[in-house]
Motif scaffolding. Sequence first.
Motif, PDB file in Angstrom:
ATOM      1  N   ALA A 173       0.910  -0.893   0.064  1.00 44.55           N
ATOM      2  CA  ALA A 173       0.547  -0.074  -0.118  1.00 44.55           C
ATOM      3  C   ALA A 173       1.075   1.859  -0.036  1.00 44.55           C
ATOM      4  CB  ALA A 173      -0.847  -0.005   1.292  1.00 44.55           C
ATOM      5  N   GLU A 174       1.981   0.884   0.839  1.00 45.38           N
ATOM      6  CA  GLU A 174       2.814   1.900   0.944  1.00 45.38           C
ATOM      7  C   GLU A 174       3.552   2.333  -0.044  1.00 45.38           C
ATOM      8  OE1 GLU A 174       4.799   1.911   4.303  1.00 45.38           O
ATOM      9  OE2 GLU A 174       2.844   1.864   5.694  1.00 45.38           O
ATOM     10  N   ASN A 175       4.286   0.931  -1.004  1.00 40.69           N
ATOM     11  CA  ASN A 175       4.982   1.350  -1.769  1.00 40.69           C
ATOM     12  C   ASN A 175       5.151   1.401  -3.890  1.00 40.69           C
ATOM     13  OD1 ASN A 175       6.828   0.864  -0.189  1.00 40.69           O
ATOM     14  ND2 ASN A 175       6.891  -0.985   0.387  1.00 40.69           N
ATOM     15  N   LEU A 176       4.104   0.765  -3.288  1.00 40.49           N
ATOM     16  CA  LEU A 176       3.295   0.825  -5.172  1.00 40.49           C
ATOM     17  C   LEU A 176       2.457   1.620  -5.702  1.00 40.49           C
ATOM     18  CD1 LEU A 176       3.082  -1.078  -7.550  1.00 40.49           C
ATOM     19  CD2 LEU A 176       1.422  -2.551  -6.296  1.00 40.49           C
ATOM     20  N   PRO A 177       2.568   2.438  -6.603  1.00 42.95           N
ATOM     21  CA  PRO A 177       1.860   3.221  -7.486  1.00 42.95           C
ATOM     22  C   PRO A 177       0.029   2.716  -7.007  1.00 42.95           C
ATOM     23  CG  PRO A 177       3.616   3.503  -8.817  1.00 42.95           C
ATOM     24  CD  PRO A 177       3.683   2.130  -7.178  1.00 42.95           C
ATOM     25  N   VAL A 178      -1.212   3.384  -6.960  1.00 37.55           N
ATOM     26  CA  VAL A 178      -2.163   2.762  -7.209  1.00 37.55           C
ATOM     27  C   VAL A 178      -2.496   3.739  -7.775  1.00 37.55           C
ATOM     28  CG1 VAL A 178      -4.304   2.193  -5.914  1.00 37.55           C
ATOM     29  CG2 VAL A 178      -1.982   0.744  -4.798  1.00 37.55           C
ATOM     30  N   SER A 179      -3.616   3.553  -8.658  1.00 39.61           N
ATOM     31  CA  SER A 179      -4.129   4.756  -9.874  1.00 39.61           C
ATOM     32  C   SER A 179      -6.177   4.377  -9.836  1.00 39.61           C
ATOM     33  CB  SER A 179      -4.131   5.268 -10.658  1.00 39.61           C
ATOM     34  OG  SER A 179      -3.573   4.373 -12.197  1.00 39.61           O
ATOM     35  N   ARG A 180      -6.665   5.400  -8.755  1.00 37.45           N
ATOM     36  CA  ARG A 180      -7.915   5.276  -9.293  1.00 37.45           C
ATOM     37  C   ARG A 180      -8.725   5.484 -10.045  1.00 37.45           C
ATOM     38  NH1 ARG A 180     -10.186   3.212  -4.445  1.00 37.45           N
ATOM     39  NH2 ARG A 180      -8.368   2.921  -2.807  1.00 37.45           N
ATOM     40  N   HIS A 181     -10.154   5.594 -11.228  1.00 32.96           N
ATOM     41  CA  HIS A 181     -10.169   5.741 -11.817  1.00 32.96           C
ATOM     42  C   HIS A 181     -11.870   5.073 -12.168  1.00 32.96           C
ATOM     43  CE1 HIS A 181      -7.009   6.853 -14.324  1.00 32.96           C
ATOM     44  NE2 HIS A 181      -6.237   6.027 -13.599  1.00 32.96           N
ATOM     45  N   ARG A 182     -12.372   6.486 -12.883  1.00 34.66           N
ATOM     46  CA  ARG A 182     -14.171   5.616 -12.119  1.00 34.66           C
ATOM     47  C   ARG A 182     -15.006   4.789 -13.416  1.00 34.66           C
ATOM     48  NH1 ARG A 182     -17.446  11.532 -11.840  1.00 34.66           N
ATOM     49  NH2 ARG A 182     -17.915  10.767  -9.900  1.00 34.66           N
ATOM     50  N   SER A 183     -13.959   4.880 -14.653  1.00 35.06           N
ATOM     51  CA  SER A 183     -14.115   3.911 -15.772  1.00 35.06           C
ATOM     52  C   SER A 183     -12.830   3.303 -15.833  1.00 35.06           C
ATOM     53  CB  SER A 183     -14.604   4.605 -16.242  1.00 35.06           C
ATOM     54  OG  SER A 183     -15.144   3.788 -18.162  1.00 35.06           O
ATOM     55  N   LEU A 184     -13.525   1.802 -15.992  1.00 40.60           N
ATOM     56  CA  LEU A 184     -11.776   1.473 -16.604  1.00 40.60           C
ATOM     57  C   LEU A 184     -11.801   1.798 -18.170  1.00 40.60           C
ATOM     58  CD1 LEU A 184      -9.613  -0.558 -15.407  1.00 40.60           C
ATOM     59  CD2 LEU A 184     -11.244  -2.448 -15.891  1.00 40.60           C
ATOM     60  N   ALA A 185     -12.576   1.584 -18.629  1.00 41.07           N
ATOM     61  CA  ALA A 185     -12.600   1.449 -20.690  1.00 41.07           C
ATOM     62  C   ALA A 185     -11.906   2.385 -20.906  1.00 41.07           C
ATOM     63  CB  ALA A 185     -13.700   1.612 -21.022  1.00 41.07           C
ATOM     64  N   PRO A 186     -11.356   3.828 -20.775  1.00 46.26           N
ATOM     65  CA  PRO A 186     -10.714   5.113 -21.074  1.00 46.26           C
ATOM     66  C   PRO A 186      -9.246   4.571 -20.985  1.00 46.26           C
ATOM     67  CG  PRO A 186     -13.050   5.690 -19.533  1.00 46.26           C
ATOM     68  CD  PRO A 186     -12.596   4.550 -19.834  1.00 46.26           C
ATOM     69  N   VAL A 187      -9.000   4.637 -19.896  1.00 43.51           N
ATOM     70  CA  VAL A 187      -7.860   4.076 -19.282  1.00 43.51           C
ATOM     71  C   VAL A 187      -7.019   3.337 -20.180  1.00 43.51           C
ATOM     72  CG1 VAL A 187      -6.180   3.469 -17.276  1.00 43.51           C
ATOM     73  CG2 VAL A 187      -8.417   4.255 -17.067  1.00 43.51           C
ATOM     74  N   LEU A 188      -7.921   1.884 -20.554  1.00 43.75           N
ATOM     75  CA  LEU A 188      -7.755   0.732 -20.754  1.00 43.75           C
ATOM     76  C   LEU A 188      -7.323   1.211 -22.278  1.00 43.75           C
ATOM     77  CD1 LEU A 188      -8.854  -2.444 -20.075  1.00 43.75           C
ATOM     78  CD2 LEU A 188      -7.181  -1.453 -18.837  1.00 43.75           C
ATOM     79  N   ARG A 189      -8.047   2.387 -22.938  1.00 42.38           N
ATOM     80  CA  ARG A 189      -8.070   2.366 -24.230  1.00 42.38           C
ATOM     81  C   ARG A 189      -6.455   3.400 -24.739  1.00 42.38           C
ATOM     82  NH1 ARG A 189     -13.326   4.057 -24.098  1.00 42.38           N
ATOM     83  NH2 ARG A 189     -14.869   1.983 -24.686  1.00 42.38           N
ATOM     84  N   ASP A 190      -6.233   3.975 -23.083  1.00 40.55           N
ATOM     85  CA  ASP A 190      -4.630   5.160 -23.590  1.00 40.55           C
ATOM     86  C   ASP A 190      -3.886   3.768 -23.763  1.00 40.55           C
ATOM     87  OD1 ASP A 190      -6.305   7.472 -23.674  1.00 40.55           O
ATOM     88  OD2 ASP A 190      -6.570   7.363 -21.723  1.00 40.55           O
ATOM     89  N   LEU A 191      -3.764   3.207 -22.942  1.00 37.76           N
ATOM     90  CA  LEU A 191      -3.081   2.020 -22.464  1.00 37.76           C
ATOM     91  C   LEU A 191      -2.540   1.359 -23.759  1.00 37.76           C
ATOM     92  CD1 LEU A 191      -3.418   0.524 -18.466  1.00 37.76           C
ATOM     93  CD2 LEU A 191      -1.805   2.175 -19.534  1.00 37.76           C
ATOM     94  N   LYS A 192      -3.600   1.160 -24.489  1.00 40.17           N
ATOM     95  CA  LYS A 192      -3.889   0.027 -25.536  1.00 40.17           C
ATOM     96  C   LYS A 192      -2.589   1.090 -26.814  1.00 40.17           C
ATOM     97  CE  LYS A 192      -5.734  -3.230 -28.818  1.00 40.17           C
ATOM     98  NZ  LYS A 192      -7.043  -3.430 -27.906  1.00 40.17           N
ATOM     99  N   LYS A 193      -2.676   2.171 -26.657  1.00 33.16           N
ATOM    100  CA  LYS A 193      -2.493   3.299 -27.581  1.00 33.16           C
ATOM    101  C   LYS A 193      -0.324   3.208 -27.324  1.00 33.16           C
ATOM    102  CE  LYS A 193      -6.383   6.112 -28.541  1.00 33.16           C
ATOM    103  NZ  LYS A 193      -6.971   7.079 -27.960  1.00 33.16           N
ATOM    104  N   ASP A 194      -0.765   3.370 -25.971  1.00 28.32           N
ATOM    105  CA  ASP A 194       0.975   3.542 -25.777  1.00 28.32           C
ATOM    106  C   ASP A 194       1.348   2.190 -25.629  1.00 28.32           C
ATOM    107  OD1 ASP A 194       0.728   6.404 -24.563  1.00 28.32           O
ATOM    108  OD2 ASP A 194       0.236   5.700 -22.450  1.00 28.32           O
ATOM    109  N   GLY A 195       1.242   1.504 -26.722  1.00 27.70           N
ATOM    110  CA  GLY A 195       1.835   0.246 -26.705  1.00 27.70           C
ATOM    111  C   GLY A 195       1.544  -1.413 -25.629  1.00 27.70           C
ATOM    112  N   TYR A 196       0.203  -1.468 -24.874  1.00 26.11           N
ATOM    113  CA  TYR A 196       0.312  -2.307 -23.571  1.00 26.11           C
ATOM    114  C   TYR A 196      -0.647  -3.147 -24.216  1.00 26.11           C
ATOM    115  CZ  TYR A 196       2.674  -0.086 -20.127  1.00 26.11           C
ATOM    116  OH  TYR A 196       3.469   0.287 -18.862  1.00 26.11           O
ATOM    117  N   MET A 197      -0.447  -4.940 -24.416  1.00 22.10           N
ATOM    118  CA  MET A 197      -0.595  -5.887 -25.099  1.00 22.10           C
ATOM    119  C   MET A 197      -2.237  -5.471 -23.145  1.00 22.10           C
ATOM    120  SD  MET A 197       0.003  -9.706 -26.087  1.00 22.10           S
ATOM    121  CE  MET A 197      -1.663 -10.482 -26.895  1.00 22.10           C
ATOM    122  N   LEU A 198      -3.472  -5.191 -23.468  1.00 22.24           N
ATOM    123  CA  LEU A 198      -4.395  -6.075 -22.466  1.00 22.24           C
ATOM    124  C   LEU A 198      -5.071  -7.644 -22.732  1.00 22.24           C
ATOM    125  CD1 LEU A 198      -6.758  -2.728 -24.006  1.00 22.24           C
ATOM    126  CD2 LEU A 198      -4.734  -3.191 -22.645  1.00 22.24           C
TER     127      LEU A 198
END
Length: 167
Positions: free
Chosen positions: A67-92
């Motif tokens: 909980a202290e050492n790992l970046p945790v980001s909170r989002h209202r919706s997952l879909a837009p975040v996944l779309r952005d990560l896919k554009k950044d070259g991540y495999m989903l």
Amino acid sequence: MDSDFEHLRHKPPTALDQPRELIVACCPMRSNVNISRIVRAASCCAISKVIVCGNVKIDPKIARDGAENLPVSRHRSLAPVLRDLKKDGYMLVGLEQTTNSQDIHHFPFQRKTVLVIGNERQGITDDILVLLDATVEIPVYGMPYSYNAATATCMALYEFCRQFPEG
């Protein structure tokens, strides 16, 4: 017993040559315990980030150092975040039992992957499934037909780390 033998119970891990580019993205979950266990396991595996959605709280007693050492980001919706990560070259990659899911023991992860974890009861919803490049499942040999979300995540994290032991 050999007198030269020394048992080190908590030997510190060696530093990774490069950080793991695995991100764990969790669909909205109901259980604070599950999300806290996922954060702890992700921290143990030197994962770069955890993304959470919904109103769950991370219990620091369960997540411990994660909980202290790992970046945790909170989002209202997952879909837009996944779309952005896919554009950044991540495999989903979704951790889900689907018609076309592959056995995790034979799936070649890419170094730059987002592992998507579904809700404990509903799994990964259809609006997220359509965004995924692949789904993997862990074989189940008895009842019930699936592992607990946190347990399955731990198993998937271990498999990713087995494939990329140096980070």
